[in-house]
Motif scaffolding. Structure first.
Motif, PDB file in Angstrom:
ATOM      1  N   GLU A 104      47.105  58.449 135.512  1.00 48.70           N
ATOM      2  CA  GLU A 104      46.059  57.503 135.890  1.00 48.70           C
ATOM      3  C   GLU A 104      45.864  57.390 137.392  1.00 48.70           C
ATOM      4  O   GLU A 104      44.789  56.976 137.838  1.00 48.70           O
ATOM      5  CB  GLU A 104      46.380  56.122 135.315  1.00 48.70           C
ATOM      6  N   ASN A 105      46.873  57.750 138.179  1.00 47.93           N
ATOM      7  CA  ASN A 105      46.779  57.537 139.627  1.00 47.93           C
ATOM      8  C   ASN A 105      46.750  58.813 140.464  1.00 47.93           C
ATOM      9  O   ASN A 105      46.179  58.817 141.557  1.00 47.93           O
ATOM     10  CB  ASN A 105      47.954  56.663 140.091  1.00 47.93           C
ATOM     11  N   LEU A 106      47.346  59.874 139.962  1.00 48.80           N
ATOM     12  CA  LEU A 106      47.378  61.128 140.722  1.00 48.80           C
ATOM     13  C   LEU A 106      46.592  62.249 140.049  1.00 48.80           C
ATOM     14  O   LEU A 106      46.520  63.346 140.582  1.00 48.80           O
ATOM     15  CB  LEU A 106      48.827  61.585 140.930  1.00 48.80           C
ATOM     16  N   GLY A 107      46.035  61.966 138.885  1.00 47.92           N
ATOM     17  CA  GLY A 107      45.232  62.974 138.206  1.00 47.92           C
ATOM     18  C   GLY A 107      45.949  63.590 137.017  1.00 47.92           C
ATOM     19  O   GLY A 107      47.169  63.512 136.885  1.00 47.92           O
ATOM     20  N   GLN A 108      45.147  64.239 136.153  1.00 44.01           N
ATOM     21  CA  GLN A 108      45.683  64.787 134.907  1.00 44.01           C
ATOM     22  C   GLN A 108      46.696  65.901 135.142  1.00 44.01           C
ATOM     23  O   GLN A 108      47.717  65.977 134.452  1.00 44.01           O
ATOM     24  CB  GLN A 108      44.536  65.315 134.038  1.00 44.01           C
ATOM     25  N   SER A 392      55.171  57.758 143.471  1.00 44.81           N
ATOM     26  CA  SER A 392      53.969  58.050 144.261  1.00 44.81           C
ATOM     27  C   SER A 392      52.731  57.506 143.557  1.00 44.81           C
ATOM     28  O   SER A 392      51.826  56.948 144.190  1.00 44.81           O
ATOM     29  CB  SER A 392      53.831  59.568 144.467  1.00 44.81           C
ATOM     30  N   GLY A 393      52.705  57.662 142.228  1.00 47.80           N
ATOM     31  CA  GLY A 393      51.590  57.103 141.466  1.00 47.80           C
ATOM     32  C   GLY A 393      51.520  55.595 141.563  1.00 47.80           C
ATOM     33  O   GLY A 393      50.423  55.018 141.620  1.00 47.80           O
ATOM     34  N   MET A 394      52.688  54.946 141.593  1.00 48.96           N
ATOM     35  CA  MET A 394      52.705  53.482 141.717  1.00 48.96           C
ATOM     36  C   MET A 394      52.177  53.029 143.071  1.00 48.96           C
ATOM     37  O   MET A 394      51.546  51.962 143.175  1.00 48.96           O
ATOM     38  CB  MET A 394      54.128  52.960 141.501  1.00 48.96           C
ATOM     39  N   VAL A 395      52.412  53.806 144.121  1.00 47.04           N
ATOM     40  CA  VAL A 395      51.862  53.473 145.443  1.00 47.04           C
ATOM     41  C   VAL A 395      50.335  53.438 145.370  1.00 47.04           C
ATOM     42  O   VAL A 395      49.683  52.501 145.867  1.00 47.04           O
ATOM     43  CB  VAL A 395      52.339  54.491 146.504  1.00 47.04           C
ATOM     44  N   HIS A 398      49.133  50.328 143.338  1.00 48.95           N
ATOM     45  CA  HIS A 398      49.151  49.071 144.089  1.00 48.95           C
ATOM     46  C   HIS A 398      48.025  49.043 145.125  1.00 48.95           C
ATOM     47  O   HIS A 398      47.427  47.992 145.364  1.00 48.95           O
ATOM     48  CB  HIS A 398      50.500  48.897 144.786  1.00 48.95           C
ATOM     49  N   TRP A 399      47.753  50.193 145.727  1.00 55.21           N
ATOM     50  CA  TRP A 399      46.703  50.253 146.750  1.00 55.21           C
ATOM     51  C   TRP A 399      45.322  49.998 146.125  1.00 55.21           C
ATOM     52  O   TRP A 399      44.489  49.309 146.715  1.00 55.21           O
ATOM     53  CB  TRP A 399      46.733  51.616 147.438  1.00 55.21           C
TER      54      TRP A 399
END
Length: 612
Positions: A104-108, A392-395, A398-399
């Motif tokens: 969801e945050n860094l891509g598939q 890294s995805g959690m960063v 949150h952003w």
């Protein structure tokens, strides 16, 4: 059916979907199921640090004394990762762990890398924990060394069966041995400290000044890379939030921090005692077993403790059995893995994922001869890759959302990502030639396979979609050809012929001639029973059965390439299930060959035998 009865005995009766909420578990059950993997690393993580230090001890004085600072660094890393995953649970209470967060945050594509890393991690969890458990058993009972691999396989099969019974039931079974292990290790550490061995410890500062920085840093990094196996399993709680009772997120966070506290305490306590008693690696005898014998002697508690260690290592696989099927199901729902992995079985668990995990783990056990030390280097790369991608995805999460306290959360997850990325580089570098290259190669291979599966499902859906379906539908019933391969004349064949005559006027019976004597008997019987029907005799000078029949079907299909051809196989159904193995094997092979033939319909006419 005997198989159905056996299945019910082993895994229980089917559960209704309405019972899904009864399959959720409280914290006290979740801890042993999800923390068993992490806690079990106490049995081998310290030894993994000691092995490279012991090998260097011949040339580097006090090399083994790097154990404590390395163990301390690993404990700090444990809490960093645990606090980072606490943020993940808060943000994603529906579960999914690293795969969902990264997707969801860094891509598939990054999500698929995380998914592949997790699947490898959980598969190795089963192989490593079971092999380590058997090694500890062999340490206590050396006479079992000859059946080590056989014992590993049976343990995996037992764990698979328990997991197939459902999360709630398996959690109850797993709880007692896990708490038994924690209490046993606690008693060992307490008595070890009570014996006051710390007067034997050399000053750590002096040791570090003696060996640092010339050779000590490289040696320390190698040992650190090995000892990071202690962090495996920390992510399990965030992957399995849906199995907790409500409030799910709160219970999952509490379980995660309890696991981190227990793991850090037990791991550092064992490391301290090993350091204090100056123990080293001995082939065939685990370090925990040496420590146990040193503190308790060879009495009853020695064997009780070894059994506790063995059981927790076996049950560490329960973490993988809880999480591997769930991650695989998420990939399957996104059409990146076989859709069978998304199916929920009779007992409200992902049965296909559980069985698939067991098969691959058994393959690893056999290939690596059940040796934990050979499997460990494969273990940590996938673990820290998923750690790094998840944080890294959690960063990014949150952003994008910027909820209350987002700056602190970014700092925490960002620091966690940096730490795990550094560790990933260390592990990949120092464990590359020891087997880490296999995982580094397998992960992109798995991602490629995920993509090919996805392409297949997308094209499949597009081709069978009604919006693309433009095949003409005939208003009249089309006469089709029916072919019946026969090997002789009996009631089963006559039933099939009677059925064939009822559905078509173009009935073709074919017989493969393999020898003259059998052919003459068949011809005599045929002319007596069906003089009005033509028997198509297929020559087979090389005595092949399948090829002449398939060639005949192809020839008939070419006569009317746009029409359907139905192939009917007379089939016996025996009174006893195991007798079925003695019949219909040739027909089964021909059916398999016809699977990809266009416009060829394959069916069977069953004849039920009543005698034994």
């Amino acid at each position: 059916m005997v198989i159905s009865k056996l299945r019910r005995i082993l895994i229980g009766s089917p559960l209704s979907s309405n019972n899904q909420h009864h399959n959720l578990i409280p914290k006290w059950k979740a801890l042993p199921v999800l923390a068993a993997d992490a806690l079990s690393s106490v049995a081998y993580a310290t030894e993994e640090i000691v092995i490279p230090l012991a090998l260097a001890a011949a040339t580097i004085p006090f090399a083994t004394h790097w154990l404590l600072p390395i163990a301390g660094a690993i404990v700090v890393l444990m809490f960093i990762v645990s606090l980072s995953y606490r943020e993940t649970i808060q943000a994603y209470p529906e579960g999914g762990g690293a795969y969902t967060v990264v997707k969801e945050n860094l891509g598939q594509n990054a999500g698929l890398v995380a998914g592949a890393a997790l699947l490898i991690d959980y598969t190795l969890t089963v192989a490593v924990s079971v092999s380590a458990g058997v090694e500890n058993l062999v340490s206590a009972f050396p006479s079992l060394a000859g059946v080590q691999i056989f014992f590993c396989i049976w343990v995996i099969l037992i764990l698979m069966t328990l997991s197939l019974r459902g999360v709630s039931e398996s959690a109850t079974v797993f709880a007692i041995p896990t708490y038994f292990f924690v209490i046993s290790i606690g008693i060992l550490i307490f008595k070890g400290f009570w014996q006051n061995p710390h007067e034997n410890i050399n000053p750590i500062v002096d040791v570090m000044q003696t060996n640092y920085p010339e050779i000590g840093l490289i040696l320390a990094l190698k040992a650190f890379a090995s000892g990071c196996a202690a962090l495996t399993g920390i992510e399990a709680v965030s992957d399995a939030v849906p199995i907790f009772k409500n409030p799910k997120a709160k219970n999952a966070k509490a379980t995660l921090m309890m696991m981190a506290f227990l793991l850090a305490s037990l791991f550092f306590g064992i490391s301290y005692l090993v350091y204090a008693h100056n123990l080293t690696h001995v082939e065939g005898v685990t370090l925990v077993s040496q420590l146990n014998k040193l503190i308790f002697g060879g009495g009853v508690f020695f064997y009780v403790f070894q059994i506790a260690v063995m059981l927790i290592l076996f049950l560490a696989a329960s973490t993988a059995y809880a999480d591997f099927p769930r991650v695989a199901s998420l990939l399957a729902k996104d059409r990146y893995a076989p859709r069978q992995l998304a199916s929920i079985g009779d007992r409200l668990v992902f049965s296909n994922g559980i069985i698939g995990l067991s098969v691959v783990a058994i393959g690893l056990i056999i290939f690596f001869q059940g040796r934990t030390h050979y499997l460990i280097p494969l273990y940590a790369v996938g673990v820290f890759l998923s750690f790094t991608l998840s944080q890294s995805g959690m960063v990014i999460h949150h952003w994008k959302n910027r909820k209350q306290g987002w700056k602190f959360s970014i700092a925490l997850n960002g620091f966690g990502a940096i730490c795990t990325a550094v560790v990933l580089c260390i592990v990949a570098t120092f464990k590359f030639m020891h087997g880490a290259w296999i995982v580094i190669l397998v992960i992109p291979t798995m991602v490629y396979i995920f993509h090919r599966i996805h392409v297949h499902y997308v094209m499949f859906a597009r081709e069978i979609s009604q919006s693309h379906y433009n095949a003409p539908i005939s208003e009249k019933v089309t006469e089709h050809t029916v072919i019946i391969p026969v090997s002789g004349l009996h009631l089963g064949v006559m039933n099939a012929i009677r059925y064939g005559m009822s559905i078509t006027h173009d009935l073709r019976i074919c017989y493969v001639k393999t020898d003259e004597e059998s052919y003459q008997r068949m011809l005599t019987a045929w002319n007596e029973k069906f003089p009005e029907l033509q028997l198509h005799v297929l020559e087979s000078p090389y005595r092949s059965i399948s090829s002449p029949i398939i060639n005949f079907i192809d020839k008939v299909s070419q006569e009317k390439p746009t029409e359907f051809v139905t192939v009917i196989f007379p089939e016996f159904v025996t009174a006893k299930w195991h007798h079925q193995l003695l019949h219909n094997q040739t027909a089964w092979l021909i059916r398999l060959s016809l699977l990809y033939k266009k416009n060829v319909i394959v069916t069977s006419v069953k004849y039920h035998l009543t005698t034994t």
